[in-house]
Design an enzyme around this catalytic site. Structure first.
Site, PDB file in Angstrom:
ATOM      1  N   TYR A 185       0.833  -1.206   0.000  1.00 41.00           N
ATOM      2  CA  TYR A 185       0.000   0.000   0.000  1.00 41.00           C
ATOM      3  C   TYR A 185       0.867   1.255   0.000  1.00 41.00           C
ATOM      4  O   TYR A 185       2.040   1.235   0.375  1.00 41.00           O
ATOM      5  CB  TYR A 185      -0.978   0.002   1.183  1.00 41.00           C
ATOM      6  CG  TYR A 185      -0.361   0.274   2.540  1.00 41.00           C
ATOM      7  CD1 TYR A 185      -0.273   1.578   3.038  1.00 41.00           C
ATOM      8  CD2 TYR A 185       0.104  -0.757   3.339  1.00 41.00           C
ATOM      9  CE1 TYR A 185       0.277   1.829   4.282  1.00 41.00           C
ATOM     10  CE2 TYR A 185       0.648  -0.514   4.592  1.00 41.00           C
ATOM     11  CZ  TYR A 185       0.740   0.786   5.057  1.00 41.00           C
ATOM     12  OH  TYR A 185       1.286   1.041   6.290  1.00 41.00           O
ATOM     13  N   CYS A 186       0.258   2.344  -0.457  1.00 39.09           N
ATOM     14  CA  CYS A 186       0.908   3.652  -0.473  1.00 39.09           C
ATOM     15  C   CYS A 186      -0.197   4.702  -0.373  1.00 39.09           C
ATOM     16  O   CYS A 186      -1.329   4.391  -0.010  1.00 39.09           O
ATOM     17  CB  CYS A 186       1.737   3.828  -1.746  1.00 39.09           C
ATOM     18  SG  CYS A 186       0.756   3.742  -3.273  1.00 39.09           S
ATOM     19  N   THR A 187       0.100   5.934  -0.693  1.00 35.17           N
ATOM     20  CA  THR A 187      -0.883   7.010  -0.525  1.00 35.17           C
ATOM     21  C   THR A 187      -2.055   6.861  -1.486  1.00 35.17           C
ATOM     22  O   THR A 187      -3.210   6.803  -1.071  1.00 35.17           O
ATOM     23  CB  THR A 187      -0.216   8.382  -0.740  1.00 35.17           C
ATOM     24  OG1 THR A 187       0.916   8.492   0.118  1.00 35.17           O
ATOM     25  CG2 THR A 187      -1.200   9.510  -0.447  1.00 35.17           C
ATOM     26  N   GLY A 189      -1.837   4.798  -4.713  1.00 36.84           N
ATOM     27  CA  GLY A 189      -1.912   3.600  -5.517  1.00 36.84           C
ATOM     28  C   GLY A 189      -0.788   3.324  -6.479  1.00 36.84           C
ATOM     29  O   GLY A 189      -0.533   2.171  -6.818  1.00 36.84           O
ATOM     30  N   ILE A 213      -4.165   4.311   0.405  1.00 34.23           N
ATOM     31  CA  ILE A 213      -4.735   4.708   1.691  1.00 34.23           C
ATOM     32  C   ILE A 213      -5.933   5.642   1.492  1.00 34.23           C
ATOM     33  O   ILE A 213      -6.950   5.528   2.190  1.00 34.23           O
ATOM     34  CB  ILE A 213      -3.679   5.417   2.560  1.00 34.23           C
ATOM     35  CG1 ILE A 213      -2.501   4.480   2.834  1.00 34.23           C
ATOM     36  CG2 ILE A 213      -4.279   5.898   3.873  1.00 34.23           C
ATOM     37  CD1 ILE A 213      -1.273   5.196   3.379  1.00 34.23           C
TER      38      ILE A 213
END
Length: 246
Positions: A185-187, A189, A213
């Site tokens: 996961y990241c901010t 995508g 997220i």
């Protein structure tokens, strides 16, 4: 939840754009005409953007973008603020929209990484395993300072300082991930999509969190996440209800 007159959008699309340089000026001019501020990154591997302004203007720019059929699937993540959190408008052409230094990872050469919807992740984290009974681990693909602002509970954090370090980190820690369902996961995508491709190339069972997220906040109550999500603008971070964090 709407908490101000300014609409902030973020999204990316991993799509082949061999003409990315030619797209730059028309997209900049349209955004400037509408009074938008933020950053749009273009590369042969796709687009990544963070823009803000009055809702009518933002939606008009997105409609212009979607006139190109390649961008039709775009589904921007939305949040609201009292003021525009960017100082200026930038539309830039780059070699990669997020640098990984893995030239073979291109949308015209590889299929999308398996994507996990936010609601499914929420359910898996509630039950402590995926639907096949495998333990689920959350792998944060962001830089260490972003993780410090907030992260999924008990996430794996390799304290990378730039995304190009990620492939080497996978090689060094691969054994720790074997036999588990890994959710990168990241901010928003883009990093976790490229990360999930690398993980699967290494023979691991991995998904990307669809929309990152911000989409998880948008579609769930933010359970299993602590702190704020760091964003690269003057808000610094947003809470699980997508409101700016002081």
């Amino acid at each position: 939840m709407k908490s101000g007159p300014i609409l902030n959008i973020s999204c990316y699309q991993f799509v082949s754009l061999p003409d990315c340089a030619a797209l730059r000026d028309p997209l900049y001019q349209r955004a400037a005409e509408l009074g938008l501020k933020g950053t749009v990154l273009l590369a042969e591997e796709g687009i990544n953007l963070f823009l803000a302004g009055p809702a009518e203007a933002v939606n008009a720019w997105v409609a212009t973008l979607k006139q190109d059929a390649r961008f039709a699937p775009l589904a921007p993540k939305e949040s609201w603020s009292e003021a525009v959190p960017f100082k200026k408008l930038l539309v830039k052409v780059k070699r990669e929209i997020i640098r990984m230094d893995r030239p073979a990872i291109r949308p015209d050469w590889l299929p999308r990484a398996p994507a996990l919807p936010a609601a499914t992740l929420r359910r898996w984290l509630d039950q402590g395993h995926d639907d096949e009974g495998r333990p689920v681990v959350m792998l944060d693909t962001r830089n260490g300072f972003e993780v410090d602002e907030g992260a999924f509970d008990d996430c794996i954090d390799w304290r990378i300082t730039k995304f190009s370090e990620f492939p080497a980190a996978v090689a060094a820690h691969r054994a720790e991930l074997e036999g588990k369902t890994v959710v990168s996961y990241c901010t928003g995508g883009i990093r976790c999509e490229k990360a999930a491709i690398v993980l699967n190339e290494e023979g691991l069972h991995a998904y990307q969190l669809e929309g990152g997220i911000l989409k998880y906040f948008e579609e769930t109550d933010g359970a299993h996440y602590h702190g704020a999500c760091f964003v690269f603008d003057e808000r610094r971070g947003v809470a699980a209800d997508l409101s700016p964090v002081e």
